[in-house]
Design an enzyme around this catalytic site. Structure first.
Site, short mmCIF file in Angstrom:
data_model
loop_
_atom_site.label_atom_id
_atom_site.label_comp_id
_atom_site.label_asym_id
_atom_site.label_seq_id
_atom_site.Cartn_x
_atom_site.Cartn_y
_atom_site.Cartn_z
N LEU A 268 0.85 -1.19 0.00
CA LEU A 268 0.00 0.00 0.00
C LEU A 268 0.88 1.23 0.00
O LEU A 268 1.33 1.71 1.04
CB LEU A 268 -0.93 -0.02 1.22
CG LEU A 268 -1.85 -1.24 1.34
CD1 LEU A 268 -2.76 -1.11 2.56
CD2 LEU A 268 -2.68 -1.44 0.08
N ASP A 269 1.15 1.75 -1.18
CA ASP A 269 2.07 2.86 -1.35
C ASP A 269 1.50 4.15 -0.78
O ASP A 269 0.34 4.50 -1.03
CB ASP A 269 2.38 3.04 -2.84
CG ASP A 269 3.26 4.24 -3.11
OD1 ASP A 269 4.43 4.21 -2.69
OD2 ASP A 269 2.77 5.21 -3.72
N ALA A 270 2.32 4.86 0.00
CA ALA A 270 1.96 6.19 0.53
C ALA A 270 0.59 6.19 1.21
O ALA A 270 -0.13 7.18 1.18
CB ALA A 270 2.00 7.23 -0.58
N VAL A 271 0.25 5.09 1.84
CA VAL A 271 -1.10 4.94 2.39
C VAL A 271 -1.40 5.94 3.50
O VAL A 271 -2.56 6.29 3.73
CB VAL A 271 -1.31 3.49 2.89
CG1 VAL A 271 -0.42 3.18 4.07
CG2 VAL A 271 -2.76 3.22 3.22
#
Length: 582
Positions: free
Chosen positions: A238-241
C-alpha cells in the site's frame, strides 16, 4: 448465510460505518464484497486465524524495477526472470517489482492505467511467469494517479463517476499544518469543462490525489487488488497509504479513516482463499509507523523504516549506541504480523524515521559524510515554510564507503556487515537489487533526468552485468556471492523465523551490535554479533551465557566456539552467528 459469513458482513459493516457514516452500511458492504469477490470467485468460510504461518525463515525479498536489467533486445521482465533464476534462486524467494504499469512520471508511481502492464516491460504473461516461481509483490498506488491518465482526463471532462474521484480544495483554505514529503505547492489549478478547480497533490503536480470520501474510489481499488491477486500477486504494497484520507484543517496524515480503510482491506484478505499479505509503506517516525499494525488487524507487515538511517549511522560512527537503544525499545510484531527489514530501496535513505532516535548533530554528520562520497540530499517543506532533509540519495554500497573518520580499506567488509544485520533481526529481510550488485552512484542519470533519486536507479546492461558476475574477482560477483551465501545459510535456521524470539544483547561495548534469537519451538538459539567498527574487538564469552553442555558453532565460519574460553575476538566488521545447532 453461515455464522462466519454473517461475521464477515457484521465486521465489514462496522468498518463501513466508521469510514462512511452517512451511507447505508448494508448496501455498501454488499458492493464491497461483490468488488473483491466478483461472480464465480470463492472465499473462505472462516477468516484466516492470526498466526506465524504466512512466512518463514526461508523468505527473503529482492526489490527491483521491471527494467533494472536491460539489453535492448529482450523484454526487461524476461531478463529479470532469467536473473532471478540464474543468480538468486535458493537465496531469495520473493520479488517486489516496482510499479509495472503504464505511467507518466516518478518512475512508475504516477500510474496512468492500473489494469495494464507497461508494454515497454512486457505483459501479464511475463508477470504470471515470475509469480509461478517467486512470491510476487506489487504496488497498489492508491493515494494518487497520473494527471495524464484516463481517470483524470475524465474528471476534467466532468464524466461520471470520475468527476468525484479527486480531492479538491480552495486556495483560501487553511492548509498550513498539512504534512508534506515534498517542496512543491500542495494545490494545482486545473481547467475543467465547468470551470477551474484546485486539486490536491501530495507528491507532485503530475500525481493527483484521489478522494476516498467517495466510496466508488475504494470499490475501484478493491477490483484492482482482485486483478493483481488473480495474476499471482501475493503481497500488496500500500504505497503512501498514510496520506490516503484528507481533511481540511488537519495534517491529513494517519487520519482514523485511513486506518479503517487498511482494516477493511485486511479483513477482506483474511477471508480470501488466496494467501494475501498487506504491507504498508509509511516512511514516518517510529510510533506513527508502528500504528499500522493496529491491534494486529491492519497491515500484516510494515517496513522497518528506522533501520536504514540507524544502520548507516552505526557503520559510519563505529558505534551501535543509537541502533541498540532503538532496537531494545522495539516491540515484537503482533501475532500474525511481521517487520520488513531493509537498508535500501528505490527511494533514498529516509531521514524522518530517525527523528527522536538520532541527535541532530549525529544526523548532520551522516548527511555530511554522504555528501562527501558524492551522495545527494532531498528536502521537504515544513508547516512553517522552512525546509528539512527528507532523504539521502545514494546507493547503500556507496554510502558505506566512508566513516566519520574518512575512507579506509574496509569498504567491502563494512557493507557486508550492514546487510548481515538485516538478515539477523526479527522480520523478513529485503534487499534492493542495487545493494545485491554493489551498484555505484549513477551521476549521469541524475544529470540527464534532473532528479536526485535517479542516482540509485541504474539500468544494468545484462551482457555487461553477466560478464561481471562471471568474474569471481569483480566487486559485483564478490558482493552477490557473499550475500547469497549468507541468505541460503539463514534460510536453514529456525531461529531466524521472522517471528522467532529476539532480545537485544548489550556486550558493554558500543562497537558490537548483538541480538539473541530463539526458534519458536525453543530448540535453536543464535547469538548474532556484529562488529560495526574498524577495530578488533574482544568480548567476554561468559557474557553470552552459552550453555556449557551444548556444542556451539559460528554458522558463518563453521568453527566451533569454545564456551570455556574467556574471550571471543571479532575482526573489524566481522559477524558471528553463534548457534547450538548446525
Amino acid at each position: 448465510m453461515t455464522r462466519n459469513s454473517r461475521s464477515l458482513s457484521r465486521r465489514l459493516q462496522e468498518l463501513v460505518q466508521q469510514i462512511y457514516p452517512d451511507l447505508d452500511s448494508t448496501i455498501l458492504s454488499t458492493l464491497i464484497i461483490d468488488a473483491f469477490w466478483p461472480e464465480d470467485t470463492r472465499r473462505r468460510k472462516r477468516g484466516r486465524v492470526r498466526g506465524n504461518t504466512l512466512w518463514s525463515q526461508h523468505d527473503a525479498l529482492v526489490i527491483t524495477y521491471g527494467n533494472s536489467i536491460v539489453d535492448g533486445a529482450h523484454k526487461p521482465l524476461d531478463l529479470l526472470n532469467d536473473f532471478l533464476h540464474r543468480y538468486l534462486r535458493g537465496a531469495i524467494n520473493c520479488v517486489h517489482i516496482l510499479p509495472f504499469f503504464p505511467y507518466t512520471s516518478d518512475d512508475g508511481f504516477a500510474v496512468s492505467d492500473f489494469r495494464a502492464v507497461n508494454p515497454q516491460l512486457g505483459d501479464w504473461a511475463d508477470i504470471n511467469r515470475i509469480a509461478r516461481d517467486f512470491k510476487l509483490m506489487s504496488d497498489l498506488v492508491l493515494n494518487h494517479v497520473s494527471s495524464q491518465g484516463k481517470w483524470f482526463n475524465a474528471y476534467r471532462q466532468r464524466q461520471e463517476p470520475y468527476d468525484k474521484f479527486f480531492f479538491e480544495a480552495d486556495p483560501n483554505d487553511d492548509l498550513s499544518i498539512v504534512v508534506r514529503p515534498r517542496t512543491t505547492p500542495l494545490l494545482r489549478k486545473v481547467e475543467t469543462s465547468d470551470g477551474p478547480r484546485h486539486v490536491w497533490c501530495t507528491f507532485s503536480h503530475d500525481q493527483i490525489d484521489l478522494d476516498f470520501r467517495n466510496p466508488e474510489v475504494l470499490l475501484e481499488f478493491l477490483r484492482i487488488i482482485r486483478l493483481h491477486v488473480d495474476n499471482g500477486v501475493e503481497i500488496i504494497r500500500l504505497d503512501a497509504v498514510a496520506f490516503l484520507w484528507k481533511k481540511i484543517g488537519t495534517p491529513s496524515i494517519h487520519l482514523p479513516q485511513t486506518h479503517a480503510v487498511v482494516k477493511l482491506m485486511r479483513l477482506l484478505c483474511d477471508f480470501a482463499n488466496e494467501k494475501i499479505i498487506l504491507l504498508t509503506e509509511t516512511n514516518v517516525p517510529k510510533a506513527e509507523n508502528l500504528s499500522y499494525f493496529g491491534q494486529g488487524d491492519e497491515a500484516h507487515a510494515i517496513y522497518n523504516f528506522p533501520l536504514p538511517p540507524l544502520i548507516l549511522h552505526a557503520m559510519m560512527s563505529g558505534s551501535a549506541r543509537y541502533l541498540r537503544r532503538w532496537q531494545r525499545g522495539m516491540p515484537p510484531a503482533p501475532m500474525g504480523c511481521a517487520y520488513l527489514n531493509f537498508t535500501a530501496s528505490h527511494d533514498g535513505i529516509g531521514m524522518r524515521p530517525a527523528e527522536g532516535l538520532l541527535p541532530d548533530d549525529e544526523k548532520q554528520q551522516v548527511i555530511d559524510t554522504v555528501r562527501d562520497i558524492g551522495g545527494l540530499v532531498s528536502m521537504r517543506t515544513l508547516p512553517d515554510g522552512s525546509q528539512s532533509p527528507y532523504e539521502l540519495n545514494t546507493t547503500f554500497y556507496e554510502a558505506t564507503g566512508r566513516t566519520f573518520k574518512g575512507a579506509d580499506q574496509y569498504h567491502f567488509e563494512r557493507f557486508i556487515c550492514s546487510q548481515t544485520i538485516v538478515m539477523s533481526l526479527e522480520g523478513i529481510p529485503a534487499f534492493y537489487i542495487h545493494s545485491l550488485l554493489a551498484t555505484p552512484n549513477d551521476h549521469d542519470q541524475v544529470e540527464h533526468r534532473g532528479m536526485n533519486r535517479a542516482i540509485n536507479r541504474h539500468h544494468w546492461d545484462y551482457p555487461q552485468l553477466r560478464a561481471l558476475l562471471d568474474d569471481a574477482d569483480s566487486l559485483q560477483a564478490r558482493v552477490l556471492k557473499s550475500l547469497t551465501r549468507r541468505l541460503k545459510l539463514r534460510g536453514r535456521q529456525s531461529a531466524f523465523h521472522p517471528n522467532a524470539t529476539q532480545f537485544t544483547v548489550n556486550m558493554g561495548d558500543d562497537r558490537i551490535f548483538g541480538v539473541w534469537r530463539q526458534s519458536l519451538d525453543r530448540h535453536q538459539s543464535i547469538f548474532a554479533l556484529h562488529n560495526i567498527s574498524d577495530e578488533t574487538v574482544t568480548i567476554s564469552t561468559e557474557a553470552l551465557n552459552l550453555i556449557e553442555d551444548m556444542a556451539w558453532y559460528d554458522l558463518l565460519s563453521g568453527q566451533e566456539v569454545d564456551v570455556l574460553a574467556p574471550e571471543i575476538t571479532l575482526d573489524p566488521y566481522q559477524c558471528l552467528w553463534i548457534s547450538n545447532r548446525v
